[in-house]
Scaffold this active site. Sequence first.
Site, short mmCIF file in Angstrom:
data_model
loop_
_atom_site.label_atom_id
_atom_site.label_comp_id
_atom_site.label_asym_id
_atom_site.label_seq_id
_atom_site.Cartn_x
_atom_site.Cartn_y
_atom_site.Cartn_z
N GLU A 48 8.86 1.02 11.42
CA GLU A 48 9.91 2.05 11.25
C GLU A 48 9.19 3.38 11.29
OE1 GLU A 48 12.94 1.21 11.10
OE2 GLU A 48 12.95 -0.85 10.34
N LYS A 83 0.88 -1.18 0.00
CA LYS A 83 0.00 0.00 0.00
C LYS A 83 0.91 1.23 0.00
CE LYS A 83 -2.10 2.97 2.24
NZ LYS A 83 -1.87 4.40 1.83
N GLU A 87 8.33 16.04 15.88
CA GLU A 87 8.89 15.87 14.54
C GLU A 87 8.27 16.90 13.60
OE1 GLU A 87 7.88 12.19 12.49
OE2 GLU A 87 9.95 12.08 11.79
N CYS A 98 12.82 10.84 7.98
CA CYS A 98 12.62 10.34 9.35
C CYS A 98 13.87 10.52 10.20
CB CYS A 98 12.22 8.88 9.32
SG CYS A 98 13.36 7.86 8.40
P1 NAP Z 1 1.81 8.16 7.88
O1 NAP Z 1 0.79 9.20 7.83
O2 NAP Z 1 1.98 7.38 9.14
O3 NAP Z 1 1.49 7.17 6.67
C1 NAP Z 1 2.27 6.04 6.40
C2 NAP Z 1 1.39 5.01 5.70
O4 NAP Z 1 0.37 4.58 6.59
C3 NAP Z 1 0.69 5.56 4.47
O5 NAP Z 1 0.62 4.57 3.48
C4 NAP Z 1 -0.67 5.90 5.03
O6 NAP Z 1 -1.71 5.97 4.08
C5 NAP Z 1 -0.90 4.78 6.00
N1 NAP Z 1 -1.90 5.13 7.00
C6 NAP Z 1 -2.27 6.38 7.42
N2 NAP Z 1 -3.26 6.30 8.32
C7 NAP Z 1 -3.54 4.98 8.48
C8 NAP Z 1 -4.47 4.27 9.27
N3 NAP Z 1 -5.35 4.89 10.08
N4 NAP Z 1 -4.47 2.91 9.18
C9 NAP Z 1 -3.61 2.27 8.37
N5 NAP Z 1 -2.73 2.90 7.58
C10 NAP Z 1 -2.67 4.25 7.64
O7 NAP Z 1 3.26 8.72 7.55
P2 NAP Z 1 3.68 9.63 6.32
O8 NAP Z 1 3.12 10.99 6.57
O9 NAP Z 1 3.40 8.98 5.02
O10 NAP Z 1 5.27 9.64 6.45
C11 NAP Z 1 5.91 10.45 7.35
C12 NAP Z 1 6.30 9.68 8.58
O11 NAP Z 1 7.05 8.52 8.23
C13 NAP Z 1 7.21 10.46 9.48
O12 NAP Z 1 6.80 10.34 10.81
C14 NAP Z 1 8.56 9.82 9.29
O13 NAP Z 1 9.42 9.99 10.36
C15 NAP Z 1 8.22 8.40 9.02
N6 NAP Z 1 9.27 7.69 8.28
C16 NAP Z 1 10.01 6.75 8.94
C17 NAP Z 1 11.03 6.07 8.30
C18 NAP Z 1 11.84 5.03 9.04
O14 NAP Z 1 12.47 4.21 8.39
N7 NAP Z 1 11.83 5.02 10.35
C19 NAP Z 1 11.28 6.32 6.95
C20 NAP Z 1 10.51 7.27 6.29
C21 NAP Z 1 9.50 7.95 6.98
P3 NAP Z 1 -2.11 7.42 3.46
O15 NAP Z 1 -1.03 7.77 2.55
O16 NAP Z 1 -3.38 7.20 2.77
O17 NAP Z 1 -2.24 8.36 4.63
#
Ligand code: NAP
Length: 500
Positions: free
Chosen positions: A268, A192, A400, A303
């Site tokens: 992650e 996804k 963050e 991140c």
């Molecule tokens: P996000 O909002 O948590 O979304 C990540 C994924 O989860 C997306 O595919 C999103 O779909 C899905 N998602 C959102 N709400 C959900 C729910 N209620 N149930 C199930 N799935 C759901 O994060 P993001 O804004 O895309 O990315 C930014 C974050 O990722 C930051 O916090 C960053 O630090 C973290 N990150 C971490 C790493 C690591 O390796 N640690 C690497 C890169 C990024 P939608 O797109 O439809 O919302």
Amino acid sequence: MTLSPDTNRFHDIAGRLTLPSNAFIDGAYVPARSGRVFETLNPATSAVLGTVAHGDAADVDLAVAAARRSFKEGAWSRCAPEHRKDVLLRLAQLVRDHAEELAVLESIDSGKTITDCLAEIGEHVPTFFQWYGELADKSFGKVAPTGEDALALILKEPAGVVGLVLPWNFPLLMAAWKLAPALASGCSTVVKPAEQTPLSSLRLAELAMEAGLPAGVLNVVPGFGETAGQAIGRHMDIDVVSFTGSTEVGALFLRYASESNLKPVGLEMGGKSPLVILDDAVIDDHLVTNAVNAACWNGGQNCSANMRQIVHASLKDEFLQAVVEKVATFKVGDPLDPETQMGSMVTDEHLRRVSRYVETGKSEGARVAYADEKVRPDGFFLNPTVFDGVTRNMTIAREEIFGPVLGVIDVADNAEALDVALDTPYGLHASVFTRDMDKAMHFARRLPCGTVSINCFSEGDVKTPFGGYKQSGSLARDNGVEAMDQYVQTKTVWVYLRPM
Ligand code: NAP
Ligand code: MG
């Protein structure tokens, strides 16, 4: 403004691209069962690029059924590992062959610079498929020590059907981080992608088929988190989930698992990583370039961004001046111009979120050392901000931000530097600058985070595990041999041997 010939060429490629618009299930592009679609934008122009199938629980069901069927049939899960290697090496080459097309697709869908997209997709993504492809036929089980009456085998088996839920900041690279070890292990997958950036992983699925991956082994369901993402998290026939995204949504995946089939979840998540400059560091161009990149690379949408820059007071003025001079030369603009260092933020909503943090920083008393208020009307652009006089309890030092904001916190001595660095619920990454390797290693051992880089800002590479301590991650790791652990089960086979 004159554009370089390459900028025009990349715009030409963008104009000629055929954009994927359907989900990829069981080896073919298909519309959503509901017939619904959603728009994907180019955040650098705010123009609609096209529509994409709006997958939900019904489409996840289809994708899981295809994945399960392929897993049971065994053409991938039970084939000779040499075959998996061959297919993954072919996929690596196909990504290289299509690197420009994929990089332009990624750039227009995300606002990331073409230079970063070419590096990620031309170099890193193929490296991941190649490295894990090579690992497929070099991953051994074990034989446990026993007496003569037994032979005890410890086998590693593919975990089954895995759900991979991805963020938007490195769309295809994050897909490769998870798909390469999952596929090398013999799993079947349901991906996804983030709703903001669905295009590159849809195109990758097609290339994987061309490389010889059997139908059903790699399925991509574009859609929204609350529907498609949640359906993956709660699915009773998904064996493992690996998630990259925010800590808030990571916590939801633990709940989904506990309320469904107790599937293991690899997480992650976010960070608030420190960059520490100790009293004996040399403030040279290398250090300053790394410090600015640590905060602003990928528009700070990273991140492991080192937003909290903790500097010994004796070096603070020299450091701050050099950082401000460097940031002032930063080229923000057209992502398809190879000279651009920062493209646009991923969405208007995210741009506003980061801008609110900048305002909060000011209102809580941090001093703006650098800002450029120029607004580009055509897309979701944001110039970097450098704050001085940040203190550990300010909102901008705790939450963050995920944008191009660098905060300088000055400290009286190295002990205070460590104390401030530790003062966070996150534990993804840290950088330490010093000429004294004893001090560097002392910090490296004391910091509870998954990666510590010394005298540079680095996340390591394909060979080194990446993940977080504390609220940045679970015990799971992406990258390195360790990533395979997310996608295998361990089985003991105990054989009784009749005495001779
Ligand atoms: P996000 O909002 O948590 O979304 C990540 C994924 O989860 C997306 O595919 C999103 O779909 C899905 N998602 C959102 N709400 C959900 C729910 N209620 N149930 C199930 N799935 C759901 O994060 P993001 O804004 O895309 O990315 C930014 C974050 O990722 C930051 O916090 C960053 O630090 C973290 N990150 C971490 C790493 C690591 O390796 N640690 C690497 C890169 C990024 P939608 O797109 O439809 O919302
Ligand atoms: Mg987009």
